[in-house]
Every structure is written in C-alpha cells, then in structure tokens.
Design a protein around this motif. Sequence first.
Motif, PDB file in Angstrom:
ATOM      1  N   ILE A  61       0.840  -1.173   0.188  1.00 48.74           N
ATOM      2  CA  ILE A  61       0.076  -0.077   0.157  1.00 48.74           C
ATOM      3  C   ILE A  61       0.911   1.445  -0.175  1.00 48.74           C
ATOM      4  CG2 ILE A  61      -1.911  -1.021   1.043  1.00 48.74           C
ATOM      5  CD1 ILE A  61      -1.144   0.209   3.789  1.00 48.74           C
ATOM      6  N   LEU A  62       2.174   1.071   0.012  1.00 48.42           N
ATOM      7  CA  LEU A  62       2.959   2.359  -0.106  1.00 48.42           C
ATOM      8  C   LEU A  62       2.791   3.039  -1.419  1.00 48.42           C
ATOM      9  CD1 LEU A  62       6.504   0.952   1.184  1.00 48.42           C
ATOM     10  CD2 LEU A  62       5.040   2.496   2.325  1.00 48.42           C
ATOM     11  N   MET A  63       2.259   2.492  -2.545  1.00 43.27           N
ATOM     12  CA  MET A  63       1.827   3.050  -3.658  1.00 43.27           C
ATOM     13  C   MET A  63       0.725   4.285  -3.311  1.00 43.27           C
ATOM     14  SD  MET A  63       0.091   1.862  -7.213  1.00 43.27           S
ATOM     15  CE  MET A  63      -1.548   2.458  -6.311  1.00 43.27           C
ATOM     16  N   ALA A  64      -0.127   3.829  -2.684  1.00 34.81           N
ATOM     17  CA  ALA A  64      -1.299   4.724  -2.420  1.00 34.81           C
ATOM     18  C   ALA A  64      -0.482   5.992  -1.380  1.00 34.81           C
ATOM     19  CB  ALA A  64      -2.342   4.283  -1.596  1.00 34.81           C
ATOM     20  N   GLN A  65       0.085   5.503  -0.332  1.00 33.27           N
ATOM     21  CA  GLN A  65       0.688   6.366   0.568  1.00 33.27           C
ATOM     22  C   GLN A  65       1.659   7.161  -0.058  1.00 33.27           C
ATOM     23  OE1 GLN A  65       2.203   2.984   3.197  1.00 33.27           O
ATOM     24  NE2 GLN A  65       1.049   3.884   4.909  1.00 33.27           N
ATOM     25  N   TYR A  66       2.328   6.949  -0.751  1.00 35.24           N
ATOM     26  CA  TYR A  66       3.371   7.856  -1.793  1.00 35.24           C
ATOM     27  C   TYR A  66       2.353   8.829  -2.472  1.00 35.24           C
ATOM     28  CZ  TYR A  66       6.454   9.115  -5.561  1.00 35.24           C
ATOM     29  OH  TYR A  66       7.028   9.812  -6.531  1.00 35.24           O
ATOM     30  N   THR A  67       1.425   8.431  -2.985  1.00 38.26           N
ATOM     31  CA  THR A  67       0.806   9.196  -3.948  1.00 38.26           C
ATOM     32  C   THR A  67       0.023  10.268  -3.025  1.00 38.26           C
ATOM     33  OG1 THR A  67       0.473   7.688  -5.570  1.00 38.26           O
ATOM     34  CG2 THR A  67      -1.049   9.606  -5.522  1.00 38.26           C
ATOM     35  N   LEU A  68      -0.831   9.931  -2.161  1.00 34.58           N
ATOM     36  CA  LEU A  68      -1.815  10.579  -1.183  1.00 34.58           C
ATOM     37  C   LEU A  68      -0.861  11.608  -0.120  1.00 34.58           C
ATOM     38  CD1 LEU A  68      -4.750   8.416  -1.032  1.00 34.58           C
ATOM     39  CD2 LEU A  68      -4.527  10.324  -2.398  1.00 34.58           C
TER      40      LEU A  68
END
Length: 334
Positions: A262-269
Amino acid sequence: MSDHSETLEKAEVGKPELIDNGADESELARMGYKQELKRELGLLQNFGVSFSIISVITGIPSLFLYGLNTGGPAVMVWGWVIVACATMLVGLAMAVYDTDLCGEVCSAHPTSGGPYFWAAMLSEPANAPLASWITGWFNLLGQVAVTTGISFGCANFLSTVCTFNTSFTPTSRTTMGVYAAILVSQGLINTFGVHLLKYLNNVSVWWHAAGTTSLVIAILARAPSHQSAEFVFRTFIDNTGISGSEGWGARASHAYVCVIGILMAQYTLTGFDASAHMTEETHNAAMAGSIGIVMAIGVSAVLGWFLVLGLLFSIQDLDNTIASPTGQPVAQIF
C-alpha cells in the motif's frame, strides 16, 4: 507573562493597519504574528496547490509496477481505499474547526509555517522548540524526497514517451539530463515566477480533473479486452523475491506484503499540507486552508481510485506488462 504581554502589545499596536487589511491579518495579530506575504490566492488556488502536489496522474504511474509486484491488483485497489480513508482522517484532524473537539489546527493557526508552527502551539511551552524543530526538519526532508521522487518519475516517463514511434533509446545519462532540466525549471519558476503559480495551479486543477477522467474513459474504451472483476478485486501477486526466488509472502507473511504494497497509495496521497503552508497567501485563510486540505484529499482519492481501476481493467497481458522493457507498465498498457 512578559512574552504574553509583548504579544498583546504587538497586536494592539498593529490594530489600525490590520483593520484596513482585513480579518486575515487581524487573526495573525491575535497570535502575535505579523503579516509578511501578499494574499493573492483564493480557495481554488489554495486547493489547487495541494491537489497538484498529490497529483494522482503522476503518482500512480510512478509506482504502478511496484504495486503490481507487491500485492498485485487486490492490494492496489483495496489498499487505496484504506489509505484514502486514513489520510482523510489525518486531514480532518488538521483542518476541522471545532472548539468543542479541540480540533482547530489549520483554522486556528493559518500561518505559512503550517505543521511546525502547529507543533509549537500544541506543545507544552517547555517542549515547543524541540517539537517545532523536529516537525520542521521532517517536513523539509519529506518535501525534498517527494520532489526528488516525482521529478525523477516524470523524467523516466518522458524518456519512455520519447521512444514511441521513434528510434530513441533512453540511457541513464539522457534520463538524468531530463531530470536535471525538470528540477532547474521548477527552481526558476518558484524563485522568479511565483506570480505565475496562481495561473499554473488553475490550469493544473482542470488538467488533473479533466485529464484523469478522460484518461480513464479513453483506456477503457480503446482496450481490445478487459480483465475480469475477479482479477482486479481479488488477485494477489507476490513478486517480491529476487531473481525468481520466493517472495516475502512465503518467507514471512502475506500481511507484510500487503503492508508494503500500500506504499503506492501512501506515496501518492501526500503533500496536502501545502494548503496550510499557503494560508498566509490566501484570502479567508482560516476557511480556505481547511477546505483546501479536505477537498484535495477527497477529490484525489476518488480520481485516483478510478484511475487504478481503469488501468487494471485495461491490462491485456499481465506478464508482458510487468516485464515491460521500458519499466513503465502504464505505457505498456497504452
């Protein structure tokens, strides 16, 4: 007591001028803080700053390959929802104005310092300098890291686009050259063209909103076939092993793969605190800054989720997409 008296004296001395300049300056004077920056931004521009920094249209493609290998479609889809909800709670805690809940942070302290100023205001007086120092440096390091990551991702994506229907082959040198040009252009605009940011943010808001929506519609409409809902919502992939070895799901736990996936989402948001940093340059700052934070998270969460879904449904060959020679699976999907 002496510090408190000095604060009150500053506010009293500045009263005549502050009344002429409006309620925003009066609010700053209440905190013993002198207006230094020009207020040229409105709600849309304040929202646009955070919305543009979050930038789902650049953040998601940058780590799309990472997401496919670390958890796969299921973690990408549901991880986005979980991270978006958690991020919204953080944003609400920063933005909401409710004295009964003691939740007024951005509204009560609309200064350009943002989080590090809040850290000082919310800490015990003895701990305020340390709390502010730690928060400020972490915030700065985060800004540097995000700028580095997004700009390098942009350089990679531009290098990949240049290969379409051409004989151009990107190398590390050409990519670094594009990366350097992006950083220099950003530095020049923020140093000498600050007055242009208001117009760039206006363009960016509509570009991200209309562009992301159009992109999702286009890829779904033009895709020769579509993946099943089973694939998009329930497929778990663990390619975290090196050179074909077993991944962390087998060596440790699938839960661990989900957490790092979920780092993909955390990195983006991230980056929504920019609305707070811009409050001293925004009219009706107490309201506009808070609304800007919440709107940026909410709109980005919705558009980002639809972009993730659109890309996943449009994958034609999963193995070829992951093994794309360009390293850009989004380009492979197109």
